[in-house]
Design a protein around this motif. Structure first.
Motif, PDB file in Angstrom:
ATOM      1  N   VAL A  43      15.507  24.756   7.116  1.00 26.81           N
ATOM      2  CA  VAL A  43      15.379  24.308   5.726  1.00 26.81           C
ATOM      3  C   VAL A  43      14.305  23.245   5.581  1.00 26.81           C
ATOM      4  O   VAL A  43      13.399  23.349   4.740  1.00 26.81           O
ATOM      5  N   VAL A  44      14.388  22.181   6.393  1.00 20.86           N
ATOM      6  CA  VAL A  44      13.429  21.084   6.257  1.00 20.86           C
ATOM      7  C   VAL A  44      12.004  21.529   6.599  1.00 20.86           C
ATOM      8  O   VAL A  44      11.073  21.233   5.842  1.00 20.86           O
ATOM      9  N   PRO A  45      11.769  22.252   7.715  1.00 20.17           N
ATOM     10  CA  PRO A  45      10.405  22.739   7.973  1.00 20.17           C
ATOM     11  C   PRO A  45       9.870  23.639   6.865  1.00 20.17           C
ATOM     12  O   PRO A  45       8.694  23.559   6.497  1.00 20.17           O
ATOM     13  N   THR A  46      10.728  24.497   6.299  1.00 25.95           N
ATOM     14  CA  THR A  46      10.283  25.375   5.214  1.00 25.95           C
ATOM     15  C   THR A  46       9.926  24.570   3.975  1.00 25.95           C
ATOM     16  O   THR A  46       8.895  24.802   3.337  1.00 25.95           O
ATOM     17  N   LEU A  47      10.759  23.593   3.643  1.00 22.73           N
ATOM     18  CA  LEU A  47      10.496  22.754   2.480  1.00 22.73           C
ATOM     19  C   LEU A  47       9.208  21.963   2.665  1.00 22.73           C
ATOM     20  O   LEU A  47       8.427  21.795   1.723  1.00 22.73           O
ATOM     21  N   ARG A  48       8.973  21.501   3.879  1.00 25.23           N
ATOM     22  CA  ARG A  48       7.747  20.741   4.152  1.00 25.23           C
ATOM     23  C   ARG A  48       6.512  21.626   3.971  1.00 25.23           C
ATOM     24  O   ARG A  48       5.473  21.161   3.495  1.00 25.23           O
ATOM     25  N   GLU A  49       6.617  22.883   4.347  1.00 23.58           N
ATOM     26  CA  GLU A  49       5.487  23.799   4.179  1.00 23.58           C
ATOM     27  C   GLU A  49       5.159  24.014   2.704  1.00 23.58           C
ATOM     28  O   GLU A  49       3.998  24.169   2.326  1.00 23.58           O
ATOM     29  N   ILE A  50       6.187  24.013   1.864  1.00 27.57           N
ATOM     30  CA  ILE A  50       6.001  24.302   0.446  1.00 27.57           C
ATOM     31  C   ILE A  50       5.410  23.124  -0.310  1.00 27.57           C
ATOM     32  O   ILE A  50       4.504  23.285  -1.136  1.00 27.57           O
ATOM     33  N   LEU A  51       5.923  21.913  -0.021  1.00 25.10           N
ATOM     34  CA  LEU A  51       5.565  20.745  -0.820  1.00 25.10           C
ATOM     35  C   LEU A  51       4.294  20.081  -0.321  1.00 25.10           C
ATOM     36  O   LEU A  51       3.944  20.143   0.838  1.00 25.10           O
ATOM     37  N   GLY A  52       3.619  19.411  -1.216  1.00 29.17           N
ATOM     38  CA  GLY A  52       2.461  18.609  -0.838  1.00 29.17           C
ATOM     39  C   GLY A  52       2.892  17.217  -0.422  1.00 29.17           C
ATOM     40  O   GLY A  52       4.038  17.003  -0.014  1.00 29.17           O
ATOM     41  N   ASN A  53       1.998  16.235  -0.568  1.00 30.60           N
ATOM     42  CA  ASN A  53       2.288  14.879  -0.118  1.00 30.60           C
ATOM     43  C   ASN A  53       2.655  13.924  -1.241  1.00 30.60           C
ATOM     44  O   ASN A  53       2.788  12.734  -1.010  1.00 30.60           O
TER      45      ASN A  53
ATOM     46  N   MET B 219       9.632  14.555   6.211  1.00 33.42           N
ATOM     47  CA  MET B 219      10.779  15.276   6.762  1.00 33.42           C
ATOM     48  C   MET B 219      11.958  14.331   6.973  1.00 33.42           C
ATOM     49  O   MET B 219      13.116  14.729   6.788  1.00 33.42           O
ATOM     50  N   ALA B 220      11.674  13.079   7.329  1.00 29.63           N
ATOM     51  CA  ALA B 220      12.748  12.090   7.450  1.00 29.63           C
ATOM     52  C   ALA B 220      13.397  11.832   6.092  1.00 29.63           C
ATOM     53  O   ALA B 220      14.626  11.698   5.986  1.00 29.63           O
ATOM     54  N   LEU B 221      12.580  11.763   5.042  1.00 28.29           N
ATOM     55  CA  LEU B 221      13.107  11.584   3.690  1.00 28.29           C
ATOM     56  C   LEU B 221      14.007  12.751   3.300  1.00 28.29           C
ATOM     57  O   LEU B 221      15.086  12.554   2.719  1.00 28.29           O
ATOM     58  N   MET B 222      13.578  13.962   3.615  1.00 29.17           N
ATOM     59  CA  MET B 222      14.385  15.138   3.287  1.00 29.17           C
ATOM     60  C   MET B 222      15.730  15.094   3.994  1.00 29.17           C
ATOM     61  O   MET B 222      16.787  15.302   3.379  1.00 29.17           O
ATOM     62  N   ARG B 223      15.696  14.834   5.292  1.00 23.48           N
ATOM     63  CA  ARG B 223      16.955  14.803   6.063  1.00 23.48           C
ATOM     64  C   ARG B 223      17.880  13.702   5.555  1.00 23.48           C
ATOM     65  O   ARG B 223      19.096  13.900   5.425  1.00 23.48           O
ATOM     66  N   GLU B 224      17.295  12.536   5.272  1.00 17.04           N
ATOM     67  CA  GLU B 224      18.102  11.413   4.773  1.00 17.04           C
ATOM     68  C   GLU B 224      18.747  11.761   3.439  1.00 17.04           C
ATOM     69  O   GLU B 224      19.928  11.464   3.209  1.00 17.04           O
TER      70      GLU B 224
ATOM     71  N   PRO C 275       0.832  -1.222   0.000  1.00 15.29           N
ATOM     72  CA  PRO C 275       0.000   0.000   0.000  1.00 15.29           C
ATOM     73  C   PRO C 275       0.855   1.257   0.000  1.00 15.29           C
ATOM     74  O   PRO C 275       1.836   1.355   0.748  1.00 15.29           O
ATOM     75  N   CYS C 276       0.482   2.222  -0.834  1.00 12.70           N
ATOM     76  CA  CYS C 276       1.236   3.467  -0.980  1.00 12.70           C
ATOM     77  C   CYS C 276       0.308   4.638  -0.672  1.00 12.70           C
ATOM     78  O   CYS C 276      -0.418   5.117  -1.554  1.00 12.70           O
ATOM     79  N   TYR C 277       0.338   5.089   0.567  1.00 10.96           N
ATOM     80  CA  TYR C 277      -0.528   6.182   0.990  1.00 10.96           C
ATOM     81  C   TYR C 277       0.290   7.447   1.185  1.00 10.96           C
ATOM     82  O   TYR C 277       1.505   7.384   1.394  1.00 10.96           O
ATOM     83  N   PRO C 278      -0.375   8.619   1.108  1.00 11.24           N
ATOM     84  CA  PRO C 278       0.369   9.878   1.235  1.00 11.24           C
ATOM     85  C   PRO C 278       1.227   9.910   2.488  1.00 11.24           C
ATOM     86  O   PRO C 278       0.838   9.400   3.543  1.00 11.24           O
ATOM     87  N   ASP C 279       2.401  10.498   2.347  1.00 16.77           N
ATOM     88  CA  ASP C 279       3.332  10.583   3.465  1.00 16.77           C
ATOM     89  C   ASP C 279       2.797  11.484   4.563  1.00 16.77           C
ATOM     90  O   ASP C 279       2.075  12.450   4.322  1.00 16.77           O
ATOM     91  N   SER C 280       3.186  11.165   5.771  1.00 15.17           N
ATOM     92  CA  SER C 280       2.916  12.055   6.899  1.00 15.17           C
ATOM     93  C   SER C 280       4.020  13.099   6.958  1.00 15.17           C
ATOM     94  O   SER C 280       5.041  12.998   6.267  1.00 15.17           O
ATOM     95  N   ASP C 281       3.829  14.103   7.788  1.00 18.64           N
ATOM     96  CA  ASP C 281       4.884  15.106   7.981  1.00 18.64           C
ATOM     97  C   ASP C 281       6.184  14.432   8.412  1.00 18.64           C
ATOM     98  O   ASP C 281       7.270  14.785   7.942  1.00 18.64           O
ATOM     99  N   GLU C 282       6.053  13.448   9.311  1.00 18.26           N
ATOM    100  CA  GLU C 282       7.246  12.796   9.854  1.00 18.26           C
ATOM    101  C   GLU C 282       8.022  12.045   8.771  1.00 18.26           C
ATOM    102  O   GLU C 282       9.246  12.157   8.684  1.00 18.26           O
ATOM    103  N   THR C 283       7.309  11.270   7.929  1.00 21.38           N
ATOM    104  CA  THR C 283       8.019  10.486   6.923  1.00 21.38           C
ATOM    105  C   THR C 283       8.624  11.380   5.841  1.00 21.38           C
ATOM    106  O   THR C 283       9.722  11.116   5.355  1.00 21.38           O
TER     107      THR C 283
END
Length: 340
Positions: free
Chosen positions: A165-175, A147-152, A137-145
């Motif tokens: 950087v990561v919080p700002t990027l999360r605000e801009i992008l969708g799921n 942001m973890a992807l971004m940091r990784e 199953p491929c469901y939309p990412d949560s904020d946590e997943t």
């Protein structure tokens, strides 16, 4: 019978327990479905991906002649290598040919990509019940997943990022995982030489002025600036920023204001309160946030949060009116700020 949970898929892709059979990637996030299929195919291809024999079909193409799937799966590869069949836009029209293959895949891996499927869907049920079947199953990412992807991604590229950087990027992008991956690739390429990323870099490369408009909405609402609010709302909505997401961000903003106001009431200065936050608010917003802390009392902030939560609830029940609900709610809060 193996039915994976959405949070188990990433771990499964790192070490699949089958090298043949039917694999079904499905869900509402088309980008994540495609990425899941691609990662699985890379793993199944082994140490020499170039030697793999990958055949790609489209679901509607097979629906008109389902026997093609069985013939392809049973045929012998002329050049050796792992036989992999990838089917995009798979539907329950493939249930009959897949029934012939589920118990004896003959060394072939069949990777299906599908839209969101209910538990009773015939295709999903067949794969989940098969000994040589795995449903992913491929469901939309949560904020946590996300942001973890971004940091990784940044860590693997050896890129140092500022704390915002990561919080700002999360605000801009969708799921959408595909969109996120594309933006991350752009940022890592940009920072390949300097190995440093700042919030300004993110806004320049990814925001399309969306994040700037969001900050303007937060600060205009909290500061009681009706004209600025109207301009910022128009910019954000024209950039297709989700009004429900904006209401949620406003709720978070006012919750932060209330938490900071508690520290202010305990005797700290507004600047000291803001300087102690991690991540620290961007320097360009410090003056506006100090003003908001002076304008709002704790009871007024509690009332504002209650109104925002009602707006979030209303927008979910009546999504067609989300824009109007956002405008009505923010204007009301703007007027509250202006009267303090």
């Amino acid at each position: 019978m193996t039915a994976l949970k959405a949070h188990e898929v990433a771990r499964y892709l790192a070490r699949p327990d089958l090298s043949e059979g039917i694999f079904l990637a499905y869900g509402p996030d088309g980008g994540l479905v495609r990425e899941t299929a691609q990662r699985l195919i890379r793993h199944l291809s082994g140490d020499d991906p170039a030697s793999a024999n990958v055949t790609i079909f489209d679901g509607p193409e097979l629906a008109s002649d389902p026997s093609q799937l069985v013939l392809e799966a049973r045929s012998v590869s002329l050049f050796g290598g792992k036989r992999i069949i990838r089917v995009r836009n798979a539907t329950k029209a493939l249930v009959m040919p897949l029934t012939e293959l589920r118990d004896d895949p003959g060394g072939t891996a069949i990777v299906l990509e599908a839209d969101n499927l209910t538990p009773r869907d015939a295709l999903r049920s067949l794969v989940e019940a098969a000994k040589f079947g795995r449903a992913l199953p491929c469901y939309p990412d949560s904020d946590e997943t996300l942001m973890a992807l971004m940091r990784e991604t940044f860590n693997q590229a050896g890129i140092r990022t500022d704390s915002d950087v990561v919080p700002t990027l999360r605000e801009i992008l969708g799921n959408d995982r595909e969109v996120t991956r594309r933006e991350l690739e752009k940022l890592t390429l940009y920072a390949a030489a300097s190995k440093v990323l700042t919030r300004e870099d993110v806004l320049l490369l990814c925001a399309d002025n969306g994040a700037l408009a969001i900050d303007a909405i937060l600060d205009a609402t909290g500061g009681g600036h009706a004209e600025r609010l109207e301009l910022a709302l128009n910019r954000a909505l024209a950039a297709n920023v989700n009004p429900q997401q904006l209401l949620a961000m406003l709720t978070n903003h006012f919750a932060n204001l209330r938490r900071w106001r508690t520290e202010l009431d305990s005797g700290k200065t507004a600047r000291a309160v803001l300087d102690s936050q991690r991540p620290k608010p961007h320097f360009s917003r410090i003056g506006a946030l100090e003003q908001q802390l002076r304008l709002w009392t704790d009871p007024a902030l509690a009332q504002a949060i209650e109104r925002l939560l009602q707006g979030v609830s209303d927008s979910r029940r009546k999504p067609a009116l989300a824009d109007a609900i956002l405008r009505r709610t923010t204007l009301a809060l703007c007027m509250m700020a202006a009267t303090h």
